[in-house]
Design a protein around this motif. Structure first.
Motif, mmCIF file in Angstrom:
data_model
loop_
_atom_site.group_PDB
_atom_site.id
_atom_site.type_symbol
_atom_site.label_atom_id
_atom_site.label_comp_id
_atom_site.label_asym_id
_atom_site.label_seq_id
_atom_site.Cartn_x
_atom_site.Cartn_y
_atom_site.Cartn_z
ATOM 1 N N ALA A 16 -8.585 4.790 3.741
ATOM 2 C CA ALA A 16 -8.699 4.638 5.191
ATOM 3 C C ALA A 16 -9.077 3.212 5.536
ATOM 4 N N LEU A 17 -8.534 2.716 6.632
ATOM 5 C CA LEU A 17 -8.833 1.377 7.166
ATOM 6 C C LEU A 17 -9.314 1.539 8.603
ATOM 7 N N ARG A 18 -10.495 1.016 8.899
ATOM 8 C CA ARG A 18 -11.066 1.141 10.233
ATOM 9 C C ARG A 18 -11.461 -0.234 10.771
ATOM 10 N N GLN A 19 -11.331 -0.357 12.107
ATOM 11 C CA GLN A 19 -11.694 -1.612 12.768
ATOM 12 C C GLN A 19 -12.103 -1.300 14.208
ATOM 13 N N GLY A 20 -13.408 -1.258 14.442
ATOM 14 C CA GLY A 20 -13.908 -0.999 15.774
ATOM 15 C C GLY A 20 -13.899 -2.252 16.638
ATOM 16 N N PRO A 21 -14.421 -2.154 17.862
ATOM 17 C CA PRO A 21 -14.410 -3.317 18.773
ATOM 18 C C PRO A 21 -15.150 -4.523 18.220
ATOM 19 N N LEU A 22 -16.339 -4.290 17.635
ATOM 20 C CA LEU A 22 -17.109 -5.415 17.100
ATOM 21 C C LEU A 22 -16.412 -6.035 15.903
ATOM 22 N N LEU A 23 -15.912 -5.196 14.981
ATOM 23 C CA LEU A 23 -15.211 -5.732 13.817
ATOM 24 C C LEU A 23 -13.934 -6.459 14.244
ATOM 25 N N ARG A 24 -13.241 -5.926 15.260
ATOM 26 C CA ARG A 24 -12.023 -6.586 15.728
ATOM 27 C C ARG A 24 -12.344 -7.952 16.320
ATOM 28 N N ARG A 25 -13.486 -8.033 17.016
ATOM 29 C CA ARG A 25 -13.897 -9.304 17.598
ATOM 30 C C ARG A 25 -14.187 -10.338 16.514
ATOM 31 N N LEU A 26 -14.753 -9.899 15.401
ATOM 32 C CA LEU A 26 -15.085 -10.802 14.284
ATOM 33 C C LEU A 26 -13.948 -10.932 13.279
ATOM 34 N N ARG A 27 -12.833 -10.280 13.534
ATOM 35 C CA ARG A 27 -11.679 -10.281 12.628
ATOM 36 C C ARG A 27 -12.076 -9.722 11.254
ATOM 37 N N LEU A 28 -12.839 -8.642 11.315
ATOM 38 C CA LEU A 28 -13.284 -7.952 10.106
ATOM 39 C C LEU A 28 -12.760 -6.525 10.120
ATOM 40 N N ALA A 29 -12.883 -5.838 8.992
ATOM 41 C CA ALA A 29 -12.429 -4.458 8.872
ATOM 42 C C ALA A 29 -13.236 -3.752 7.801
ATOM 43 N N GLU A 30 -13.136 -2.424 7.796
ATOM 44 C CA GLU A 30 -13.846 -1.580 6.834
ATOM 45 C C GLU A 30 -12.837 -0.687 6.121
#
Length: 633
Positions: free
Chosen positions: A547-561
Motif C-alpha cells: 500500500a502507498l499512502r499520501q495525506g495532505p501533510l505528506l503531499r505538501r512535503l512531497r513525502l509518502a508512506e
C-alpha cells in the motif's frame, strides 16, 4: 483402537494394502508411530481424563475432606462439640440430622458418575493420521470433528506440563492458519508425540514413500536407508527399564526429567542458540514493565513525602507482589531456551518444569523483526519476533504471545537465528547491487549448453567445485553480516538503504537518517527508529499486498508512506516519511517481485522433489531452494 502409544510386540498392526514404504535415504518411522499413522482411528493416553478434568475433581474432594477434617477434630477434642451444631456448619448439621449415610452414598454416586463420564469422553476422543490430514473426533453429547491438512500446517507444538510429565504424557498441537483452527491431541505418550511430529512433518513436506524401494532393499535398516537402531543409553532417549513395575517406571520418568529438551541427534549442539541465565534476568529487569513499576514507586514516594499520607504504600503493595510473580513467570518460562535448525524445521524449546517445544516448517514465517529497547543498548542485546499465520494456545518463551523466537541475544545470536529463519537472505542477499539484480532477473537466459558445461566442470573437478561453492557462500554470508549490522545500528545510506530526505526531519526529528528501506533477493528490509531501533525483514513470497499512502501533510512535503501487508501479528511492516518518488519506486518493485516470488515458491511442500530424486537414487539438493535440514523459511 489403540491408545496414544501402542506397544510394538510381534504381530503389531501392519500397514493396509497399498500403503507406501520408505524410499532410499528416508528415515523409517518406529513401529509405534507406523501404527499411529496407518490411517485408522486411535485413542489417546489412558491418563488423559485425569490430566484434562480429573485434577479439578481431586481438588474439589480435597476441599470437602479438609472441611470434614476440621469438624472431626473439633468433635473428638476434649471440650469439643458433643451435640448440636454450630450455625452455618453443614457437616455438623448433617450429622445431627442423621443424614451422614445418605451424603456419603451421594458422594460415591457423584464420583462414579464423573469417572464414568471421563472414561466415556476418553473412549469417544479418537484421532487418525493419513497421508493428507490429521483428524480428531471428540465429544459425548455434542460431537466435534477437526481436520488439519498436512500441506497447510504452520507448526507443531508439544507441551509437557509438570503433571503430564509425571505420567510420561505430552500434548501435541497442530497449528493451522486462522483463529481457533488448531488440532490438539491431548494427551499422547511423550516418546510417541516426538516421533509422531517427525512423521507428520515428513508427510507435510511432500516426501512421499515409493512402494518399490523397500522390497528391493531387503529388511536390513541400512539397506532401506532407515536410521540405525538406537542403542540403549543414547543421548536424549529414555533408557530401557531393566526393572519392572514401579521401579522401572520411576527410573524412566527420572531420565525423562533430566534429559535435554533438544535431542543432540536432532541438531549439532554447537549450532544451538541458547540464552545465558544472567542475560535473561538482566533483560527482564531492564524491560519497559520495570520502568513503569519504578516510575510508579517514585510517584508514590513523592506523594507520601508531600502529603504525609502513607495509605498509598499499602495500595502499592499488591502491585509489587504481582510484579514479583510477573518477573518469576517470565524468567522461568525462558529458562532452558534453545533454538536450532533441525531436519524437520526450526525448533524452539523453553521451560524449566513445564516444557514447550515447537517446530516451524519452512515458509511459515511471514515477517521478522529485530528490535532493541533503549535500556538494552549499552549491553548490545536484541530481540527477534515473527509474524505467523497460526495462533498457538501456548505462550511464548517470554511468557507473552507466542511470537518471540529470541527473547534476548547479542549480535552473534541474531546472526545465527536469522540464518535459521531467513537462509535465502543470509546466504545470498548480501551481494553488491549489480550481483543482486543479476540474481533476481538475469539479463542473459541460461542456455542448455551452459548447463551442460557447468555439469561437466563439476564432474571433472568435484572437489574444486565444492570449494568454489563454499568460498562463494562464505563471501555472501560475510557481506550479509555487514548488511544486517548496518540495518540494525548504522544510519544514512550505509548498506544500500534508501533513507528519508532532510525535509522529513519535520516528522522524524531523530530518526530521519535511519528511516529507510532496502530490497534484496528474496526479501525487503525496512529500518526505522533512532531511540528504539528495529529492522523488519519481509520474505517476498509472504507479501500479500503493498500500500502507498499520501495525506495532505505528506503531499505538501512531497513525502509518502509505504506498508507491506502480511498476516496479522505484532509486526507492522510500515515505513513513512519517504520521498514520494522513492516510495513509488518501492511500491512498484515490491509488488512486482512479490508476484514473481510467490509463483516460484515451493516451501509449502519443501521436500516434494525427494520423490523423484529418491526413485533415481540421488539425494535431495541442499540449499535455500530445498532446505532438507528444515532451516528454510
Amino acid at each position: 483402537m489403540s491408545d496414544g502409544a501402542p506397544a510394538s510386540p510381534p504381530g503389531a498392526p501392519t500397514p493396509p494394502p497399498g500403503a507406501s514404504t520408505p524410499p532410499a535415504g528416508a528415515p523409517t518411522p518406529p513401529p509405534a508411530v507406523a501404527a499411529l499413522t496407518d490411517g485408522e482411528w486411535h485413542r489417546l493416553h489412558p491418563a488423559t481424563p485425569v490430566l484434562k478434568g480429573g485434577i479439578a475433581l481431586v481438588v474439589l474432594l480435597g476441599i470437602v475432606v479438609n472441611n470434614a477434617r476440621d469438624w472431626a477434630i473439633e468433635l473428638f477434642l476434649p471440650g469439643g462439640r458433643r451435640g448440636g451444631s454450630d450455625e452455618g456448619d453443614p457437616f455438623g448439621y448433617v450429622v445431627d440430622q442423621g443424614w451422614i449415610g445418605f451424603v456419603l452414598l451421594g458422594i460415591v454416586v457423584v464420583i462414579a458418575a464423573l469417572v464414568g463420564l471421563f472414561y466415556l469422553s476418553w473412549r469417544m476422543n479418537t484421532f487418525r493420521v493419513t497421508e493428507e490430514i490429521v483428524e480428531v473426533r471428540s465429544g459425548v453429547v455434542f460431537r466435534t470433528n477437526r481436520r488439519a491438512r498436512l500441506d497447510r500446517i504452520q507448526g507443531i507444538n508439544i507441551q509437557r506440563p509438570l503433571l503430564a510429565r509425571v505420567f510420561g504424557a505430552a500434548r501435541l498441537e497442530v497449528n493451522q492458519a486462522g483463529d481457533d483452527a488448531n488440532v490438539v491431541l491431548a494427551y499422547l505418550r511423550g516418546a510417541a508425540a516426538d516421533d509422531l511430529r517427525r512423521e507428520i512433518l515428513r508427510r507435510a513436506s511432500g516426501a512421499r514413500r515409493p512402494e518399490t524401494t523397500s522390497a528391493l532393499a531387503g529388511d536390513d535398516p541400512a539397506n532401506r536407508g532407515g536410521a540405525a537402531p538406537v542403542l540403549e543409553g543414547a543421548p536424549g532417549t529414555p533408557p530401557v527399564a531393566h526393572r519392572t513395575g514401579l521401579g522401572g517406571v520411576v527410573e524412566q520418568r527420572a531420565h525423562e526429567f533430566l534429559a535435554p529438551e533438544l535431542d543432540p541427534r536432532e541438531a549439532d549442539p554447537g549450532s544451538v542458540v541458547r540464552i545465558e541465565p544472567g542475560r535473561l534476568i538482566g533483560s527482564v529487569l531492564l524491560s519497559g514493565y520495570t520502568l513503569f513499576i519504578v516510575a510508579a514507586a517514585v510517584a508514590v514516594a513523592i506523594s507520601v513525602g508531600v502529603t504525609g499520607e502513607y495509605f498509598l504504600l499499602f495500595a502499592m503493595l499488591p502491585a509489587l507482589l504481582g510484579s514479583g510473580g510477573f518477573f518469576v513467570n517470565r524468567i522461568s518460562k525462558s529458562l532452558r531456551f534453545s533454538i536450532a535448525s533441525t531436519r524437520d524445521g526450526i525448533r524452539i524449546g523453553y521451560g524449566l518444569f513445564s516444557t514447550t517445544n515447537e517446530t516451524l516448517p519452512p515458509g511459515r514465517i511471514h515477517s521478522v523483526k529485530v528490535s532493541q529497547p533503549l535500556l538494552w543498548r549499552p549491553f548490545g542485546w536484541w530481540e527477534i519476533s515473527i509474524n505467523r499465520a497460526s495462533r498457538s494456545s501456548a505462550n511464548g518463551a517470554d511468557g507473552q504471545n507466542n511470537t518471540s523466537i529470541l527473547p534476548v541475544g547479542d549480535m552473534a545470536d541474531v546472526r545465527r537465528v536469522l540464518e535459521f529463519v531467513l537462509p535465502e537472505l543470509v546466504g545470498v542477499a548480501a551481494a553488491d547491487a549489480d550481483t543482486e539484480e543479476a540474481l533476481v532477473a538475469p539479463t542473459e537466459p541460461v542456455t542448455e549448453e551452459a548447463l551442460v558445461a557447468t555439469s561437466d566442470a563439476v564432474a571433472s573437478d568435484p572437489v574444486g567445485a565444492a570449494r568454489g561453492f563454499r568460498e562463494n557462500a562464505g563471501e555472501h554470508a560475510a557481506r550479509t553480516v555487514s548488511i544486517i549490522e548496518q540495518g540494525l545500528t548504522a544510519k544514512g545510506d550505509d548498506g544500500g538503504f534508501t533513507v528519508s530526505p532532510r525535509r522529513a526531519a519535520v516528522l522524524r526529528w531523530f530518526s530521519w537518517r535511519r528511516n529507510g528501506f532496502r530490497s534484496a533477493p528474496g526479501a525487503v528490509l525496512l529500518r526505522t527508529g533512532a531511540v528504539w531501533r528495529r529492522l523488519v525483514v519481509v520474505p517476498l513470497p509472504r507479501i500479500q499486498s503493498v500500500a502507498l499512502r499520501q495525506g495532505p501533510l505528506l503531499r505538501r512535503l512531497r513525502l509518502a508512506e509505504v506498508s507491506v501487508h502480511t498476516v496479522q501479528g505484532p509486526i507492522t511492516a510500515q515505513i513513512g516519511a519517504l520521498d514520494e518518488n522513492d516510495a513509488l519506486e518501492f511500491f512498484h518493485a515490491a509488488g512486482r517481485d512479490a508476484v514473481g516470488a510467490a509463483r516460484a515458491d515451493r516451501t509449502h511442500r519443501w521436500l516434494s522433489s525427494v520423490v523423484s530424486d529418491a526413485g533415481a537414487g540421488t539425494a535431495p539438493p541442499a540449499g535455500p531452494s530445498a532446505p532438507v535440514d528444515g532451516s528454510g523459511a
